[in-house]
Design a protein around this motif. Structure first.
Motif, mmCIF file in Angstrom:
data_model
loop_
_atom_site.group_PDB
_atom_site.id
_atom_site.type_symbol
_atom_site.label_atom_id
_atom_site.label_comp_id
_atom_site.label_asym_id
_atom_site.label_seq_id
_atom_site.Cartn_x
_atom_site.Cartn_y
_atom_site.Cartn_z
ATOM 1 N N LEU A 164 0.795 -1.221 0.000
ATOM 2 C CA LEU A 164 0.000 0.000 0.000
ATOM 3 C C LEU A 164 0.831 1.276 0.000
ATOM 4 N N GLU A 165 2.109 1.175 0.327
ATOM 5 C CA GLU A 165 2.911 2.387 0.495
ATOM 6 C C GLU A 165 4.181 2.430 -0.353
ATOM 7 N N ARG A 166 4.910 1.343 -0.390
ATOM 8 C CA ARG A 166 6.288 1.416 -0.878
ATOM 9 C C ARG A 166 6.394 1.962 -2.299
ATOM 10 N N GLN A 167 5.486 1.593 -3.161
ATOM 11 C CA GLN A 167 5.591 2.020 -4.557
ATOM 12 C C GLN A 167 4.959 3.388 -4.806
ATOM 13 N N MET A 168 4.214 3.886 -3.829
ATOM 14 C CA MET A 168 3.485 5.136 -4.048
ATOM 15 C C MET A 168 4.390 6.341 -4.327
ATOM 16 N N PRO A 169 5.547 6.501 -3.666
ATOM 17 C CA PRO A 169 6.373 7.670 -3.996
ATOM 18 C C PRO A 169 6.735 7.747 -5.473
ATOM 19 N N ALA A 170 7.110 6.623 -6.080
ATOM 20 C CA ALA A 170 7.463 6.633 -7.496
ATOM 21 C C ALA A 170 6.235 6.938 -8.354
ATOM 22 N N THR A 171 5.091 6.370 -7.977
ATOM 23 C CA THR A 171 3.857 6.607 -8.732
ATOM 24 C C THR A 171 3.469 8.083 -8.694
ATOM 25 N N MET A 181 -7.545 -4.199 4.176
ATOM 26 C CA MET A 181 -6.202 -4.532 3.692
ATOM 27 C C MET A 181 -5.175 -4.588 4.820
ATOM 28 N N GLY A 182 -5.611 -4.333 6.054
ATOM 29 C CA GLY A 182 -4.708 -4.460 7.190
ATOM 30 C C GLY A 182 -4.098 -3.167 7.682
ATOM 31 N N ARG A 183 -4.415 -2.022 7.046
ATOM 32 C CA ARG A 183 -3.883 -0.750 7.538
ATOM 33 C C ARG A 183 -4.415 -0.488 8.943
ATOM 34 N N LYS A 184 -3.526 -0.104 9.847
ATOM 35 C CA LYS A 184 -3.908 0.182 11.228
ATOM 36 C C LYS A 184 -4.118 1.691 11.375
ATOM 37 N N ILE A 185 -5.300 2.087 11.819
ATOM 38 C CA ILE A 185 -5.638 3.507 11.983
ATOM 39 C C ILE A 185 -5.831 3.777 13.470
ATOM 40 N N HIS A 186 -4.887 4.464 14.060
ATOM 41 C CA HIS A 186 -4.936 4.769 15.492
ATOM 42 C C HIS A 186 -5.885 5.946 15.738
ATOM 43 N N ASP A 242 -7.194 2.515 0.403
ATOM 44 C CA ASP A 242 -6.267 1.430 0.080
ATOM 45 C C ASP A 242 -6.501 0.902 -1.331
ATOM 46 N N VAL A 243 -7.771 0.753 -1.686
ATOM 47 C CA VAL A 243 -8.106 0.217 -3.009
ATOM 48 C C VAL A 243 -7.569 1.129 -4.109
ATOM 49 N N ASN A 276 -10.703 -4.084 -9.989
ATOM 50 C CA ASN A 276 -10.144 -5.302 -9.387
ATOM 51 C C ASN A 276 -8.887 -5.034 -8.571
ATOM 52 N N ALA A 277 -8.704 -3.788 -8.157
ATOM 53 C CA ALA A 277 -7.464 -3.409 -7.473
ATOM 54 C C ALA A 277 -7.276 -4.129 -6.149
ATOM 55 N N TYR A 278 -8.352 -4.586 -5.515
ATOM 56 C CA TYR A 278 -8.243 -5.227 -4.207
ATOM 57 C C TYR A 278 -7.706 -6.658 -4.310
ATOM 58 N N LEU A 279 -7.725 -7.235 -5.516
ATOM 59 C CA LEU A 279 -7.238 -8.599 -5.704
ATOM 60 C C LEU A 279 -5.714 -8.598 -5.860
ATOM 61 N N PRO A 280 -4.978 -9.627 -5.457
ATOM 62 C CA PRO A 280 -5.471 -10.837 -4.804
ATOM 63 C C PRO A 280 -5.443 -10.744 -3.278
ATOM 64 N N ALA A 281 -5.223 -9.546 -2.759
ATOM 65 C CA ALA A 281 -5.060 -9.403 -1.313
ATOM 66 C C ALA A 281 -6.343 -9.706 -0.567
ATOM 67 N N TYR A 282 -7.484 -9.424 -1.190
ATOM 68 C CA TYR A 282 -8.733 -9.548 -0.458
ATOM 69 C C TYR A 282 -9.865 -9.797 -1.446
ATOM 70 N N GLU A 283 -10.902 -10.417 -0.999
ATOM 71 C CA GLU A 283 -12.115 -10.615 -1.797
ATOM 72 C C GLU A 283 -13.201 -9.705 -1.256
ATOM 73 N N ILE A 284 -13.753 -8.855 -2.091
ATOM 74 C CA ILE A 284 -14.871 -7.989 -1.698
ATOM 75 C C ILE A 284 -16.114 -8.507 -2.391
#
Length: 948
Positions: free
Chosen positions: A545-552, A836-841, A870-871, A922-930
């Motif tokens: 969810l994060e690592r590739q975003m700076p380049a994008t 997707m598992g993001r923790k929101i405090h 996330d999607v 289909n951006a949520y695949l394959p991490a999760y099924e909606i």
């Protein structure tokens, strides 16, 4: 295993690495390394298959030579012949991608060659090595289930199915294709191959192809005598699609003359070095396999040392978390700025570059003369290779009277182009991990000078994943929090206010201390924070969810979006005229001039002169006249309040947008380059500034007029692709609401359906007012709306609004259950998570009264809004490669909440939109099924408003 003796028949075994990889991946359940969560299921399966193969092939029939052949990349010479070759294949699963280099290392750890060649497929290399081996008297066994390799089968070459373990000879090929191996290529040319997107001859299958080839002898004869064929449809197909069939033959024919990166003599099978193999298995934490293999039992530090014997072992450390000795402990040592070096000669720079290659993990930072990543000048670069081991490389500092540049006042710098040329290989080296703090900025600056940094980590984003919502993620704050160290601030070296100067005028001594410290601190933070991702089970969140975003985002920011200044200037004039008219009308209503922007004067008019009831005073004793107060007064029928609201809206549109946007545009290209912020909101939503394009109003005509000023460049269109009601769809999934899920699946009007469920009104008798109320509840529920809030929104009694909400929960009990469970969870844990598992405090949950109620409402909304964020992040990260791989020139320019904006050449618009929609849907695949379809609406036009 034992080395072959000269008397024995030379036997070569070639393993199709890709086949092994995907069998290992799909044949085993997901597996992660316990210490850090790294996906290793395919690596484990591959190692076990390799060990089993070697163990079972001993004695007289043991291979004398063995190698594993891999595909080097997705593009080969066949893509030049036919751009649709394998074009429809989906990308590799996200959890498999980081395992590819590890599998190559596993092969080498077992003492086997791992062979690959750019621009050629593994099958071509297998064909070439088979051809060479036969000439040298070898018997060859190819381990693969790839039917393309059946064309190689003969008396000296057999194919082994890796699943069944059975050998496929001449008879097996005939059973598969109906023709012998020498006709397999011709058969495939006619049949085509849907897996590889080889077109073949439409309507001709295996039986027909075999019949034709056996009757006429070969493909050339079939095509030459096509007019003799009695069946009309078959005859016409062969005539009409002759060129396509010949192209297909080119695509399926394996190259037996491909370059051979290593000599076949290096394939001699020998025992692996026990300490190297044990090291690899220890680092992967394959304890069971290590016991089966035998050999030494190594500690992790011993394993790390032994691994150096692998030629590309550095890949394993920085990218995949192999252990080092006490990095976190070392990171909190005191900062000694006096150890930093100002690099002013090429000789010194080359020494630092050599140190960087030794370190494998380095921190980088750029210093510029402006805040704009798209237009600033690069002034210098800093590197850190270890604790207190950092340097600054000045590149464009300028002498300015009154500033001391050190060394007697002289200003010595390396030639700019020479330094960039020296740093480029380091920054682009795939085995050296580059760490940055908010690295998106550095990626953009360096890209403009021909450097594309890869791979990288971002300490800001690592912190954001770990503790989003708890604190800020700027370097200074993180340094004080985790290192107990207060870094030098920019103001300390460059001044502030009227005394501020560009960094290029800062003296080299001060610049070195400031810039090198940034790199040093960033590297220390990485050593402390990166391991916590695995410890807290958040490594996958960061990676996906994060690592590739700076380049994008860097690519999007540098592209920018074009505006029409004339439209904005015209709108500014119109808004100004309307503001004057509203002001005159308001003053006429009051009967005297007054300042429309003065809260004090407005309070006096409403509550002292007009004697309106219900006024409240602020802490300073003045009457409150904020937007909420004005809206309440307007709803009660006060025309002056409505005028003031309209006036303020015009003033905001004029000041924030129509006046300001022109100033942000590049004077040459008229393109605006906004700056996106990745760690600004707790839910993962992006924000932007300079300028802020996230909050342009779209629910009124004036806001939409502003969007008309965002235009495509000549010969292009803007495409707006927008998720339809994504948060309601996610709510339907999370709450498991059958009625909502069924309505979304049917494509119903969700608000009308909700109204029908709540109020018992048939769909065909639905009024706009009833639908409006249901819509207000649907969206209000997402934000935890209260009866009081709904009453204000709909202009009804609070009791009636409360009954609406009760009815809603009665009809959709899953929503109430979701809200109750979420409240209980956040009260117990202090955070919530997205799908997707993001923790929101949500630290405010520990407050009391209104603060706690607000926190509970935020907790209800956060998993929904966060999952939507996330999607779209996943869609954004996949989009550039998908567009490039498909051969499109279309560029992604903007993200505004649930909407992506693209600029596409006119000729691509109709063909690229389905691809965009498919990736987003289909951006949520394959991490999760909606369980609810995510619908994307896409439109193209000359400006943003018309495209939306």
């Amino acid at each position: 295993m034992s080395e072959a003796t000269p008397e024995k028949q030379k036997r070569l075994v070639l393993i199709d690495g890709s086949g092994y990889i995907f069998r290992a991946y799909h044949g085993l359940p997901p597996l992660t390394r316990k210490s850090d969560g790294l996906p290793i299921g395919a690596v484990s399966g591959f190692c076990n298959m390799l060990f089993k193969l070697i163990k079972e092939n001993r004695g007289d029939d043991a291979p004398s030579h063995l190698a594993v052949i891999f595909d080097a990349g997705s593009k080969t010479f066949r893509n030049e012949l036919y751009d649709q070759y394998k074009a429809h294949r989906p990308p590799a699963p996200e959890d498999l991608i980081p395992q590819f280099p590890l599998i190559r290392e596993a092969t080498r750890a077992f003492g086997l060659p791992a062979v690959e060649m750019e621009n050629f497929e593994a099958d071509d290399l297998i064909c070439t090595y088979t051809h060479l081996a036969k000439k040298d008297g070898f018997k060859v066994t190819i381990i693969s289930s790839d039917k393309d390799l059946m064309q190689l089968v003969d008396d000296d070459v057999s194919l082994m199915d890796p699943v069944k373990g059975t050998l496929v000879g001449r008879e097996g090929v005939i059973e598969k294709f109906g023709v012998p191996p020498e006709l397999v290529v011709d058969a495939q040319a006619l049949i085509g191959d849907s897996a590889d997107n080889v077109p073949g001859a439409p309507g001709i299958g295996v039986k027909t192809a075999a019949q034709l080839l056996l009757e006429y002898g070969n493909l050339d004869n079939v095509l030459a005598r096509a007019s003799e064929i009695k069946q009309e449809k078959r005859r016409q197909t062969l005539i009409d699609f002759r060129e396509q069939i010949l192209l297909s033959r080119q695509l399926v024919t394996l190259r037996c003359d491909s370059p051979t990166p290593v000599d076949i003599d290096t394939f001699i099978l020998k025992e692996p070095e026990q300490d190297v193999l044990a090291a690899f298995l220890a680092l992967m934490e394959f304890n069971t396999l290590a016991k089966r293999v035998g050999g030494n039992s190594l500690s992790l530090l011993q394993a790390s040392s032994a691994l150096d014997k692998l030629p590309t072992a550095p890949i394993l450390r920085p990218l995949y978390g192999a252990p080092k000795k006490g990095p976190a402990e070392a990171a909190i040592q005191p900062v000694h700025r006096e150890t930093y070096e100002c690099v002013q000669t090429m000789e010194a720079l080359e020494k630092w570059i050599a140190c960087a290659y030794e370190a494998h993990v380095i921190a980088i930072d750029t210093e510029t003369d402006d805040l704009s990543a798209s237009h600033s000048g690069l002034v210098g670069i800093s590197l850190a290779v270890g604790v207190n081991q950092a340097c600054y490389i000045p590149l464009a500092h300028t002498s300015n009277e009154g500033f001391d540049f050190g060394d007697g006042g002289g200003l010595q710098q390396i030639d700019f182009k020479q330094a960039i040329a020296a740093l480029k290989p380091l920054f682009e080296n795939p085995t050296i991990l580059k760490v940055g703090q908010n690295i998106k900025y550095d990626l953009s600056v360096l890209h403009r000078h021909g450097i594309d940094v890869t791979p990288y980590d971002d300490t800001m984003l690592i912190s954001y994943v770990l503790e989003g919502g708890v604190h800020g993620h700027g370097m200074d704050e993180l340094s004080e929090l985790h290192l107990g160290h207060t870094p030098i601030t920019f103001k300390q070296v460059a001044g502030s206010g009227k005394q501020a100067k560009s960094f290029k005028y800062v003296g080299l001594k001060e610049a070195t201390e400031y810039a090198a410290e940034d790199a040093d601190v960033t590297l220390r933070l990485w050593h402390i924070l990166k391991p916590r991702l695995a410890q807290q089970g958040l490594l996958t969140v960061y990676e996906t969810l994060e690592r590739q975003m700076p380049a994008t985002l860097s690519e999007m920011e540098l592209a920018g979006i074009r505006i029409d200044p004339a439209i904005l200037q015209s709108l500014s004039h119109d808004f100004g005229t309307r503001m004057n008219a509203i002001e005159q009308e308001a003053q006429a209503l009051v009967g005297r001039p007054f300042n429309m922007n003065s809260p004090q004067q407005l309070g006096a008019i409403f509550y002292d002169e007009m004697q309106l009831p219900g006024g409240k005073r602020t802490a300073s004793g003045q009457w409150a006249t904020d937007v909420k107060v004005l809206e309440e007064l307007a709803e009660s029928g006060q025309p002056l309040a409505r005028m003031l609201l309209d006036y303020r809206q015009m003033a905001k549109l004029k000041g924030t947008y129509t006046d300001a946007l022109v100033g942000y545009a590049d004077k040459t290209t008229q393109r605006i380059h906004t700056s996106f912020h990745l760690a600004a909101t707790p839910t993962g939503r992006l924000s932007s500034n300079e300028p802020n394009l996230q909050n342009i109003p779209i629910r009124n005509a004036e806001g939409r007029k502003i969007r008309q000023a965002f235009i495509a460049k000549p010969g292009h269109k803007l495409i707006s692709a927008d998720y339809s009601q994504i948060e309601l769809r996610i709510l339907a999934h999370i709450g498991d609401i059958p009625q909502l899920k069924q309505a979304f699946a049917r494509g119903d009007d969700i608000h009308a359906m909700t109204a029908s469920e709540m109020f018992g009104v048939p769909m065909d008798e639905m009024t706009s007012e009833i639908r409006r109320r249901a819509k207000a509840i649907n969206f209000g529920i997402i934000y935890g709306i209260s009866g009081f809030g709904l009453a204000n929104q709909l202009g009804i009694e609070r009791g009636e609004a409360g009954r609406y909400i009760e009815t809603y929960f009665d009809r959709f009990p899953g929503i109430k259950a979701y809200m109750d469970v979420t409240k209980a969870f956040v009260n117990a844990n202090g955070f919530v998570t997205t799908l997707m598992g993001r923790k929101i405090h949500i630290p405010e949950i520990n407050g009391k009264g209104a603060i706690k109620s607000f926190a509970e409402r935020a907790a209800i909304n956060a998993p929904i809004q966060g999952t939507a964020a996330d999607v779209i992040r996943r869609a954004m990260m996949r989009m550039p490669k998908a567009l490039l791989d498909a051969g499109f020139a279309t560029k992604m320019l903007l993200q505004v909440h649930d909407e992506l904006i693209f600029e596409a050449p006119d000729a691509e618009v109709e063909t690229v939109m389905p691809l965009i929609k498919d990736i987003m849907s289909n951006a949520y695949l394959p991490a999760y099924e909606i369980s609810v379809p995510l619908v994307v609406e896409a439109h193209a036009a000359l400006n943003w408003d018309e495209a939306h």
